[in-house]
Scaffold this motif. Structure first.
Motif, PDB file in Angstrom:
ATOM      1  N   THR A  87       0.845  -1.193   0.000  1.00  0.00           N
ATOM      2  CA  THR A  87       0.000   0.000   0.000  1.00  0.00           C
ATOM      3  C   THR A  87       0.881   1.244   0.000  1.00  0.00           C
ATOM      4  OG1 THR A  87      -0.097  -0.019   2.414  1.00  0.00           O
ATOM      5  CG2 THR A  87      -1.868  -1.170   1.251  1.00  0.00           C
ATOM      6  N   GLY A  88       0.257   2.364  -0.263  1.00  0.00           N
ATOM      7  CA  GLY A  88       0.974   3.636  -0.262  1.00  0.00           C
ATOM      8  C   GLY A  88       1.069   4.209  -1.656  1.00  0.00           C
ATOM      9  N   THR A  89       2.001   5.130  -1.815  1.00  0.00           N
ATOM     10  CA  THR A  89       2.212   5.755  -3.112  1.00  0.00           C
ATOM     11  C   THR A  89       2.868   4.752  -4.054  1.00  0.00           C
ATOM     12  OG1 THR A  89       4.442   6.506  -2.580  1.00  0.00           O
ATOM     13  CG2 THR A  89       2.612   7.998  -1.986  1.00  0.00           C
ATOM     14  N   GLU A  90       2.920   5.076  -5.330  1.00  0.00           N
ATOM     15  CA  GLU A  90       3.590   4.178  -6.279  1.00  0.00           C
ATOM     16  C   GLU A  90       5.049   3.996  -5.885  1.00  0.00           C
ATOM     17  OE1 GLU A  90       4.844   3.834 -10.931  1.00  0.00           O
ATOM     18  OE2 GLU A  90       2.796   4.471 -10.508  1.00  0.00           O
ATOM     19  N   ALA A  91       5.703   5.060  -5.439  1.00  0.00           N
ATOM     20  CA  ALA A  91       7.112   4.961  -5.032  1.00  0.00           C
ATOM     21  C   ALA A  91       7.264   4.007  -3.850  1.00  0.00           C
ATOM     22  CB  ALA A  91       7.657   6.339  -4.678  1.00  0.00           C
ATOM     23  N   GLU A  92       6.333   4.063  -2.901  1.00  0.00           N
ATOM     24  CA  GLU A  92       6.392   3.156  -1.752  1.00  0.00           C
ATOM     25  C   GLU A  92       6.140   1.709  -2.171  1.00  0.00           C
ATOM     26  OE1 GLU A  92       4.943   6.228   1.764  1.00  0.00           O
ATOM     27  OE2 GLU A  92       3.430   5.305   0.460  1.00  0.00           O
ATOM     28  N   LYS A  93       5.213   1.512  -3.092  1.00  0.00           N
ATOM     29  CA  LYS A  93       4.943   0.168  -3.607  1.00  0.00           C
ATOM     30  C   LYS A  93       6.154  -0.361  -4.378  1.00  0.00           C
ATOM     31  CE  LYS A  93      -0.021   0.917  -4.092  1.00  0.00           C
ATOM     32  NZ  LYS A  93      -1.130   1.038  -5.053  1.00  0.00           N
ATOM     33  N   MET A  94       6.819   0.512  -5.120  1.00  0.00           N
ATOM     34  CA  MET A  94       7.995   0.086  -5.885  1.00  0.00           C
ATOM     35  C   MET A  94       9.102  -0.418  -4.960  1.00  0.00           C
ATOM     36  SD  MET A  94       7.663   0.295  -9.227  1.00  0.00           S
ATOM     37  CE  MET A  94       9.251   0.657  -9.979  1.00  0.00           C
ATOM     38  N   VAL A  95       9.236   0.188  -3.788  1.00  0.00           N
ATOM     39  CA  VAL A  95      10.234  -0.276  -2.811  1.00  0.00           C
ATOM     40  C   VAL A  95       9.953  -1.735  -2.439  1.00  0.00           C
ATOM     41  CG1 VAL A  95      11.045  -0.003  -0.432  1.00  0.00           C
ATOM     42  CG2 VAL A  95      10.785   2.004  -1.891  1.00  0.00           C
ATOM     43  N   VAL A  96       8.688  -2.050  -2.189  1.00  0.00           N
ATOM     44  CA  VAL A  96       8.309  -3.415  -1.826  1.00  0.00           C
ATOM     45  C   VAL A  96       8.562  -4.361  -2.997  1.00  0.00           C
ATOM     46  CG1 VAL A  96       6.398  -4.911  -1.115  1.00  0.00           C
ATOM     47  CG2 VAL A  96       6.619  -2.615  -0.133  1.00  0.00           C
ATOM     48  N   PHE A  97       8.170  -3.956  -4.197  1.00  0.00           N
ATOM     49  CA  PHE A  97       8.401  -4.792  -5.382  1.00  0.00           C
ATOM     50  C   PHE A  97       9.898  -5.057  -5.570  1.00  0.00           C
ATOM     51  CE2 PHE A  97       4.018  -4.283  -6.498  1.00  0.00           C
ATOM     52  CZ  PHE A  97       3.732  -5.326  -7.360  1.00  0.00           C
ATOM     53  N   ARG A  98      10.727  -4.061  -5.348  1.00  0.00           N
ATOM     54  CA  ARG A  98      12.180  -4.251  -5.492  1.00  0.00           C
ATOM     55  C   ARG A  98      12.714  -5.220  -4.432  1.00  0.00           C
ATOM     56  NH1 ARG A  98      12.044   1.647  -6.371  1.00  0.00           N
ATOM     57  NH2 ARG A  98      12.258   1.942  -8.624  1.00  0.00           N
ATOM     58  N   GLN A  99      12.227  -5.095  -3.211  1.00  0.00           N
ATOM     59  CA  GLN A  99      12.679  -5.994  -2.145  1.00  0.00           C
ATOM     60  C   GLN A  99      12.321  -7.445  -2.477  1.00  0.00           C
ATOM     61  OE1 GLN A  99      10.626  -4.188   1.164  1.00  0.00           O
ATOM     62  NE2 GLN A  99      12.349  -2.850   1.680  1.00  0.00           N
ATOM     63  N   VAL A 100      11.089  -7.657  -2.897  1.00  0.00           N
ATOM     64  CA  VAL A 100      10.650  -9.009  -3.235  1.00  0.00           C
ATOM     65  C   VAL A 100      11.390  -9.506  -4.478  1.00  0.00           C
ATOM     66  CG1 VAL A 100       8.666 -10.430  -3.911  1.00  0.00           C
ATOM     67  CG2 VAL A 100       8.423  -8.723  -2.092  1.00  0.00           C
ATOM     68  N   ARG A 101      11.611  -8.636  -5.452  1.00  0.00           N
ATOM     69  CA  ARG A 101      12.366  -9.015  -6.651  1.00  0.00           C
ATOM     70  C   ARG A 101      13.731  -9.560  -6.265  1.00  0.00           C
ATOM     71  NH1 ARG A 101      14.427  -4.065  -9.792  1.00  0.00           N
ATOM     72  NH2 ARG A 101      15.850  -4.102  -8.011  1.00  0.00           N
ATOM     73  N   GLU A 102      14.415  -8.883  -5.359  1.00  0.00           N
ATOM     74  CA  GLU A 102      15.753  -9.309  -4.962  1.00  0.00           C
ATOM     75  C   GLU A 102      15.712 -10.634  -4.206  1.00  0.00           C
ATOM     76  OE1 GLU A 102      18.630  -7.906  -6.116  1.00  0.00           O
ATOM     77  OE2 GLU A 102      17.135  -6.862  -7.332  1.00  0.00           O
ATOM     78  N   GLN A 103      14.683 -10.829  -3.388  1.00  0.00           N
ATOM     79  CA  GLN A 103      14.534 -12.107  -2.689  1.00  0.00           C
ATOM     80  C   GLN A 103      14.313 -13.237  -3.692  1.00  0.00           C
ATOM     81  OE1 GLN A 103      11.280 -10.734  -0.120  1.00  0.00           O
ATOM     82  NE2 GLN A 103      12.528 -11.338   1.634  1.00  0.00           N
TER      83      GLN A 103
END
Length: 121
Positions: free
Chosen positions: A92-108
């Motif tokens: 949840t949150g702004t697109e920038a905040e969501k992108m942070v989560v997507f990047r974290q999961v991508r790296e995992q």
């Protein structure tokens, strides 16, 4: 994202497919974060699990939340792994905040796929 990394990491001896118990389309934020690492998901499609294909697999990896419990039963010959990752689509949150989560999961996912591919060589 896992399919994108797996297609890069596994040899041509492996057929890599991604599917789910529901088809929602490919999340545009997943396409964006994968483009950052030069993997193009823009032509990928969200697919439902093909039970016949699933039952003929050597290995099935489930990701996120309840996927392990909701995945159809497979014969004992199918090896199963579950990676309990957060579902970035639930961020949840702004697109920038969501992108942070997507990047974290991508790296995992990247690390898990690379480790799996190495272990299967």
């Amino acid at each position: 994202m896992a399919e994108g990394f797996a297609k890069e990491s596994f040899s041509e001896d492996w057929q890599v497919e991604s599917a789910g118990i529901e088809a929602h389309g490919v999340n545009p934020l997943a396409v964006k974060v994968m483009a950052e690492v030069n993997i193009d998901l823009s032509h990928n499609k969200s697919k439902l699990i093909d039970t016949d294909f699933l039952n003929d697999c050597d290995l099935v990896v489930t990701l996120c939340g309840d996927a392990k419990d909701r995945c159809p039963m497979t014969p004992p010959s199918v090896k199963k792994l579950h990676w309990p990752l957060p579902d970035p689509a639930q961020a949840t949150g702004t697109e920038a905040e969501k992108m942070v989560v997507f990047r974290q999961v991508r790296e995992q996912i990247k690390d898990l796929v690379i480790d799996l591919a190495s272990s299967l060589k």
